[in-house]
Every structure is written in C-alpha cells, then in structure tokens.
Design a protein around this motif. Sequence first.
Motif, PDB file in Angstrom:
ATOM      1  N   TRP A   1       0.298  19.904  -7.200  1.00 10.06           N
ATOM      2  CA  TRP A   1      -0.634  19.624  -6.107  1.00 10.06           C
ATOM      3  C   TRP A   1      -0.068  18.563  -5.172  1.00 10.06           C
ATOM      4  CZ3 TRP A   1      -2.529  14.685  -5.384  1.00 10.06           C
ATOM      5  CH2 TRP A   1      -3.382  14.536  -4.294  1.00 10.06           C
ATOM      6  N   CYS A   2       0.502  17.501  -5.729  1.00 12.10           N
ATOM      7  CA  CYS A   2       1.016  16.397  -4.918  1.00 12.10           C
ATOM      8  C   CYS A   2       2.146  16.871  -3.997  1.00 12.10           C
ATOM      9  CB  CYS A   2       1.501  15.267  -5.824  1.00 12.10           C
ATOM     10  SG  CYS A   2       1.995  13.772  -4.935  1.00 12.10           S
ATOM     11  N   LYS A   3       3.017  17.728  -4.512  1.00  8.15           N
ATOM     12  CA  LYS A   3       4.118  18.240  -3.692  1.00  8.15           C
ATOM     13  C   LYS A   3       3.585  19.086  -2.536  1.00  8.15           C
ATOM     14  CE  LYS A   3       8.523  20.721  -4.004  1.00  8.15           C
ATOM     15  NZ  LYS A   3       8.262  21.467  -2.752  1.00  8.15           N
ATOM     16  N   MET A   4       2.609  19.955  -2.835  1.00  9.22           N
ATOM     17  CA  MET A   4       2.032  20.800  -1.786  1.00  9.22           C
ATOM     18  C   MET A   4       1.284  19.933  -0.770  1.00  9.22           C
ATOM     19  SD  MET A   4       0.584  23.943  -4.112  1.00  9.22           S
ATOM     20  CE  MET A   4      -0.251  24.657  -2.705  1.00  9.22           C
ATOM     21  N   TRP A   5       0.595  18.910  -1.245  1.00  9.15           N
ATOM     22  CA  TRP A   5      -0.172  18.032  -0.348  1.00  9.15           C
ATOM     23  C   TRP A   5       0.764  17.274   0.595  1.00  9.15           C
ATOM     24  CZ3 TRP A   5      -0.543  12.447  -0.696  1.00  9.15           C
ATOM     25  CH2 TRP A   5      -1.460  11.898   0.200  1.00  9.15           C
ATOM     26  N   ARG A   6       1.874  16.754   0.068  1.00 12.44           N
ATOM     27  CA  ARG A   6       2.821  16.030   0.909  1.00 12.44           C
ATOM     28  C   ARG A   6       3.516  16.973   1.900  1.00 12.44           C
ATOM     29  NH1 ARG A   6       4.412  10.864  -0.260  1.00 12.44           N
ATOM     30  NH2 ARG A   6       3.576   9.894  -2.165  1.00 12.44           N
TER      31      ARG A   6
ATOM     32  N   LEU B   1       4.998  16.080   9.912  1.00  9.58           N
ATOM     33  CA  LEU B   1       6.176  15.217   9.909  1.00  9.58           C
ATOM     34  C   LEU B   1       6.028  14.136  10.978  1.00  9.58           C
ATOM     35  CD1 LEU B   1       9.062  17.843   9.554  1.00  9.58           C
ATOM     36  CD2 LEU B   1       8.146  16.311   7.791  1.00  9.58           C
ATOM     37  N   GLY B   2       6.350  12.904  10.587  1.00 11.07           N
ATOM     38  CA  GLY B   2       6.240  11.794  11.526  1.00 11.07           C
ATOM     39  C   GLY B   2       4.833  11.304  11.719  1.00 11.07           C
ATOM     40  N   GLY B   3       3.886  11.759  10.874  1.00 17.76           N
ATOM     41  CA  GLY B   3       2.500  11.331  10.990  1.00 17.76           C
ATOM     42  C   GLY B   3       2.266   9.979  10.333  1.00 17.76           C
ATOM     43  N   VAL B   4       1.019   9.753  10.019  1.00 19.28           N
ATOM     44  CA  VAL B   4       0.633   8.477   9.401  1.00 19.28           C
ATOM     45  C   VAL B   4       1.274   8.364   8.015  1.00 19.28           C
ATOM     46  CG1 VAL B   4      -1.308   7.063   8.616  1.00 19.28           C
ATOM     47  CG2 VAL B   4      -1.543   8.510  10.649  1.00 19.28           C
ATOM     48  N   PRO B   5       1.862   7.217   7.664  1.00 20.02           N
ATOM     49  CA  PRO B   5       2.464   7.060   6.337  1.00 20.02           C
ATOM     50  C   PRO B   5       1.420   7.220   5.236  1.00 20.02           C
ATOM     51  CG  PRO B   5       3.153   5.288   7.815  1.00 20.02           C
ATOM     52  CD  PRO B   5       2.064   6.031   8.511  1.00 20.02           C
ATOM     53  N   VAL B   6       1.858   7.679   4.083  1.00 19.48           N
ATOM     54  CA  VAL B   6       0.963   7.866   2.941  1.00 19.48           C
ATOM     55  C   VAL B   6       0.691   6.503   2.309  1.00 19.48           C
ATOM     56  CG1 VAL B   6       0.652   8.957   0.706  1.00 19.48           C
ATOM     57  CG2 VAL B   6       1.842  10.179   2.534  1.00 19.48           C
ATOM     58  N   THR B   7      -0.511   6.008   2.482  1.00 18.82           N
ATOM     59  CA  THR B   7      -0.918   4.727   1.888  1.00 18.82           C
ATOM     60  C   THR B   7      -1.672   4.997   0.591  1.00 18.82           C
ATOM     61  OG1 THR B   7      -3.009   4.706   3.100  1.00 18.82           O
ATOM     62  CG2 THR B   7      -1.089   3.679   4.158  1.00 18.82           C
ATOM     63  N   TRP B   8      -1.979   3.920  -0.125  1.00 15.94           N
ATOM     64  CA  TRP B   8      -2.713   4.045  -1.376  1.00 15.94           C
ATOM     65  C   TRP B   8      -4.095   4.635  -1.156  1.00 15.94           C
ATOM     66  CZ3 TRP B   8      -2.708   4.442  -6.383  1.00 15.94           C
ATOM     67  CH2 TRP B   8      -3.873   4.190  -7.098  1.00 15.94           C
ATOM     68  N   GLU B   9      -4.808   4.164  -0.148  1.00 20.98           N
ATOM     69  CA  GLU B   9      -6.165   4.664   0.107  1.00 20.98           C
ATOM     70  C   GLU B   9      -6.141   6.147   0.447  1.00 20.98           C
ATOM     71  OE1 GLU B   9      -9.071   3.320  -0.325  1.00 20.98           O
ATOM     72  OE2 GLU B   9      -8.158   1.479  -1.085  1.00 20.98           O
ATOM     73  N   LEU B  10      -5.167   6.576   1.219  1.00 24.25           N
ATOM     74  CA  LEU B  10      -5.060   7.990   1.576  1.00 24.25           C
ATOM     75  C   LEU B  10      -4.742   8.830   0.347  1.00 24.25           C
ATOM     76  CD1 LEU B  10      -5.024  10.144   3.773  1.00 24.25           C
ATOM     77  CD2 LEU B  10      -2.606   9.616   4.170  1.00 24.25           C
TER      78      LEU B  10
ATOM     79  N   ASN C   1       0.820  -1.213   0.000  1.00 21.90           N
ATOM     80  CA  ASN C   1       0.000   0.000   0.000  1.00 21.90           C
ATOM     81  C   ASN C   1       0.856   1.266   0.000  1.00 21.90           C
ATOM     82  OD1 ASN C   1      -2.575  -1.096  -0.119  1.00 21.90           O
ATOM     83  ND2 ASN C   1      -2.643  -1.462   2.092  1.00 21.90           N
ATOM     84  N   ILE C   2       1.973   1.226   0.708  1.00 24.21           N
ATOM     85  CA  ILE C   2       2.858   2.396   0.737  1.00 24.21           C
ATOM     86  C   ILE C   2       3.589   2.542  -0.594  1.00 24.21           C
ATOM     87  CG2 ILE C   2       4.891   3.394   1.850  1.00 24.21           C
ATOM     88  CD1 ILE C   2       3.990   2.184   4.468  1.00 24.21           C
TER      89      ILE C   2
END
Length: 334
Positions: A94-99, A104-113, A76-77
């Motif tokens: 958009w993706c760069k601004m969203w990331r 920092l140190g939050g929930v990993p970016v998964t496919w569903e997210l 998923n990651i």
Amino acid sequence: MPVNPAGLTDAEVRASLAQMAQNVLRENPPVRSMADRLRDFTRMNPPIFTGAKTSEDPQEFIDELHMILVAMGATNIEKAELASYQLKDVAQSWCKMWRDSRVLGGVPVTWELFKTSFLERFFPREMKEAKVEEFINLKLGSMTVREYSLKFVKLSRYATPLVSTSREEMSRFLTGINGELEDECRAAMLHDNMDLSRLMVHVQQSGHMVRDCPQNRGQAGGNAQPRPTPQSAGAAEPPKRNRFYALKGREEQEKSADVVTGSTLSFVTPLLALNFEVLPEVLHNPIVVSTPLGENMRTDRVYQNCPIVVSGRAMCANLIELPMHDFDIILGMD
C-alpha cells in the motif's frame, strides 16, 4: 605579546577551550545521513505492521512509533521516511502505491500526511466506532482488576471525548465495576491527589478485601446478614448505619420502629449529579435505603447546599446520591 595575558591556569584554559568547542557544536551540529538515522532507529526495536493480521492495532502501531521518533529528535519528514521502513507485506505494498500515486515535485511527505493516509486505509471510521462502542460497554465481568485496567487504558485512546478530564476518566473506569466494590471506590475519587493510576491500585486492593471477606464467602446471595452468636457477642460491633425506608403508606410508616415520619432527606441520581459544579462529601455513617420492592441500596455521598428552583421559588437542598434511574431528584418533605 604574552600568550596568556589574563594569567589563567592550565585547568582554566582547558575549560575555556572545551566550552568554546561545545558552543561551536551547538551552533553547527553535525549533519547525519539517513543511514545513520535508520541505524539508530532500528536499535530502538520499533514495531512492525503488516496489514494482514486481525490482531494488529493500527492506532497502537502509530502511537508507539511516534514516541520512538520523538525520542530520536527526528524531523517531520524523517519520521515519515523512517516509519515506512516498518511496513511489511500488505502495508508495504500500500505504501509503495500511495507514494507512486503522488504528484512529482508536490508537497513533501510529512509525518502528519503519512499518519492520516495510513489510518484512513487501515483504521477506517467503522473500526473506530466499534472500538468506541467496545469501550462504552466494557465491564469487569470475569476479568481480574488488572486485566480490566489494562483493557480500559487501551480502549480509552479511541474515546478521548468521554475521558477528557481526570474525573471523567475515573468515573468511567468505575462504571464498569458493579456492586459494593463500586460504592467503596467512588469515595476514593474525592481525594485531591487521586488519579486513574492510584484509583486502579485502590480498586484492586478493595477487590481483594471484598472477595476475601468471610461474610461474602459465606453468603449464597441476597442482603440477609447472619445473626451474631453468643460467642461473638464480645466482638467489635460493625459500624452503625443510618436507615431510611420508603414504605407504601403512612400507616405502615408509623408502625415501623425504624422510620421517622416527616423525613427531610432528599436524593439525586448519579447521572444528574455528574452535571453539578460541586463535589460530594462522604458521610461517616452510610445510609441504607429500602424500597417498596424490598431492595436495599447503600449510599454515602451527599451534595451540600445545592440550589433548586421549584415553581419560581429558589431553595437549597442537601442531595444524597442514590443509585436509581427511575427519577432525577426526590425532595424531602420540608
């Protein structure tokens, strides 16, 4: 101490060693880097999304991308990471601004997210509702059956509640086809092995037959049929059809040679019949119903032994499906 106490042959020893090696690899698979994953991913020619073209379909992009990632066996990651490489131009910004906006140190970016955030940005609710409305109003019109079929499949992904079963899917597909072609193909839905793909082929074949029929080519319109000429008297007669007339008065009925007064035929609209728990049977001899307005309607489907309660009295009726929308049920005189 003997090296081969079991007395195995060289071939059996090699087979045993190969099996042991496979077991080791299965239990301890080699770790692949993201660079290896990315190289395999790009070889599968994944789609690109820019977010700057009106012709782009965000949902189609996500669906196609997901199929490739599943085939690769990505986690998923890894799916979210690899998907971001296919965003260009506006979508990439958009993706760069969203990331960057994530803690920092939050929930990993998964496919569903990633998928949820991407669709909220590039495929909002208003666009989804427009696609659903386009699907509901889809008609064959001037398109070929193949063009209509492809567009139906593409738009159906946005209206899954309307096509949640195979029967609903086929019925909705035929809703966009009018006239004799629809009547001809609805009977095909009764076959046990019928599905949407087979139905599409059947519609295409039936469409060719209806279009190429000499009678249809020769008629400018209306329901009139040409009288047979003496030369064609020996030709095969067309299939016989039952006829039922809804005339204005009893005196007019009794004067007509085609009407049996006291008819026990009962009818139901297709819309109400969708709620029945029984499937219709196909009549061998189609029924042609003539209304007081001079319209002729052809039907060949009947629902046998349907329970009906009128004023507290229960009864069973054989309801013939009639494509009219001005009533729910018409019960016979008995």
